[in-house]
Every structure is written in C-alpha cells, then in structure tokens.
Write a protein that holds these residues in place. Structure first.
Motif, PDB file in Angstrom:
ATOM      1  N   ALA A 143      11.497   6.653 -17.861  1.00  0.00           N
ATOM      2  CA  ALA A 143      12.291   6.543 -16.860  1.00  0.00           C
ATOM      3  C   ALA A 143      14.179   7.350 -17.037  1.00  0.00           C
ATOM      4  O   ALA A 143      14.661   7.956 -16.651  1.00  0.00           O
ATOM      5  CB  ALA A 143      12.534   5.549 -15.681  1.00  0.00           C
ATOM      6  N   GLY A 144      14.164   7.162 -18.564  1.00  0.00           N
ATOM      7  CA  GLY A 144      15.435   6.681 -19.590  1.00  0.00           C
ATOM      8  C   GLY A 144      15.638   8.294 -19.506  1.00  0.00           C
ATOM      9  O   GLY A 144      16.781   9.570 -18.763  1.00  0.00           O
ATOM     10  N   LEU A 145      14.554   9.215 -19.712  1.00  0.00           N
ATOM     11  CA  LEU A 145      14.704  10.159 -20.657  1.00  0.00           C
ATOM     12  C   LEU A 145      14.313  11.200 -19.315  1.00  0.00           C
ATOM     13  O   LEU A 145      15.415  12.214 -18.600  1.00  0.00           O
ATOM     14  CB  LEU A 145      13.582  10.698 -21.440  1.00  0.00           C
ATOM     15  N   LEU A 146      13.865  10.533 -18.158  1.00  0.00           N
ATOM     16  CA  LEU A 146      14.193  12.025 -16.799  1.00  0.00           C
ATOM     17  C   LEU A 146      15.127  11.475 -16.194  1.00  0.00           C
ATOM     18  O   LEU A 146      15.876  12.760 -15.699  1.00  0.00           O
ATOM     19  CB  LEU A 146      13.193  10.943 -16.303  1.00  0.00           C
ATOM     20  N   ALA A 147      16.250  10.300 -16.255  1.00  0.00           N
ATOM     21  CA  ALA A 147      17.382  10.417 -15.766  1.00  0.00           C
ATOM     22  C   ALA A 147      18.525  11.289 -16.667  1.00  0.00           C
ATOM     23  O   ALA A 147      19.168  12.310 -16.294  1.00  0.00           O
ATOM     24  CB  ALA A 147      17.959   9.172 -16.062  1.00  0.00           C
TER      25      ALA A 147
END
Length: 86
Positions: free
Chosen positions: A19-23
């Motif tokens: 989720a963090g890398l997608l953001a």
C-alpha cells in the motif's frame, strides 16, 4: 496441503508495504507531473519540467522496485519453508 494459491492470507506487513509503495507510485506518476508544469526555466534548451518528470520519475520507479525487493527479502526469511531434501 496448502499450495499458496490466490486464497493465501497475506501478512499485514506485506500489505502495508504494498500500500505504501502503491501510494508512492501514484504520487510520482500523477502528483509530480501536475506540479512540474510550474517549473518555468530551461536546461540545454528543454524545459526543466520535462527533465524533472522524465528522468526523476524513472529514478523514483527504480527506487520503488529496489525498496520492494529489499523489504521483501527481509520479510521472506521469516516465512520461508526449509526444504531438507527428503
């Protein structure tokens, strides 16, 4: 026997990492180009905004892949199954 199919439950740490890398990807892909238009000076005859988005985004995407590989490498040994060859 569990074959690790698509119904496998993922660790919350892995989901948080994704989720963090997608953001971060969304910010680099959509946010940076939006605000880069305001950079109004030239470098070697090209607008700086072009260089900033074209080269900076590429480096950011590579950094995202490297961070993902490094983090998954640190998380994977904890979940690895030892094969004793039997």
């Amino acid at each position: 026997m569990d074959d690790g199919g698509p119904t496998e439950r993922h660790d919350k740490r892995v989901l948080a990492l994704k989720a963090g890398l997608l953001a971060a990807w969304a910010l680099v892909a959509f946010g940076v180009p939006w605000f880069a238009r305001d950079l109004q000076f030239s470098v070697l005859g090209w607008p700086f905004s072009y260089w900033f988005v074209a080269q900076g985004a590429l480096l950011a995407f590579i950094a995202i892949v490297v961070v993902h590989a490094w983090a998954m490498g640190r998380l994977a040994p904890e979940d690895a199954v030892v094969d004793d060859g039997a």
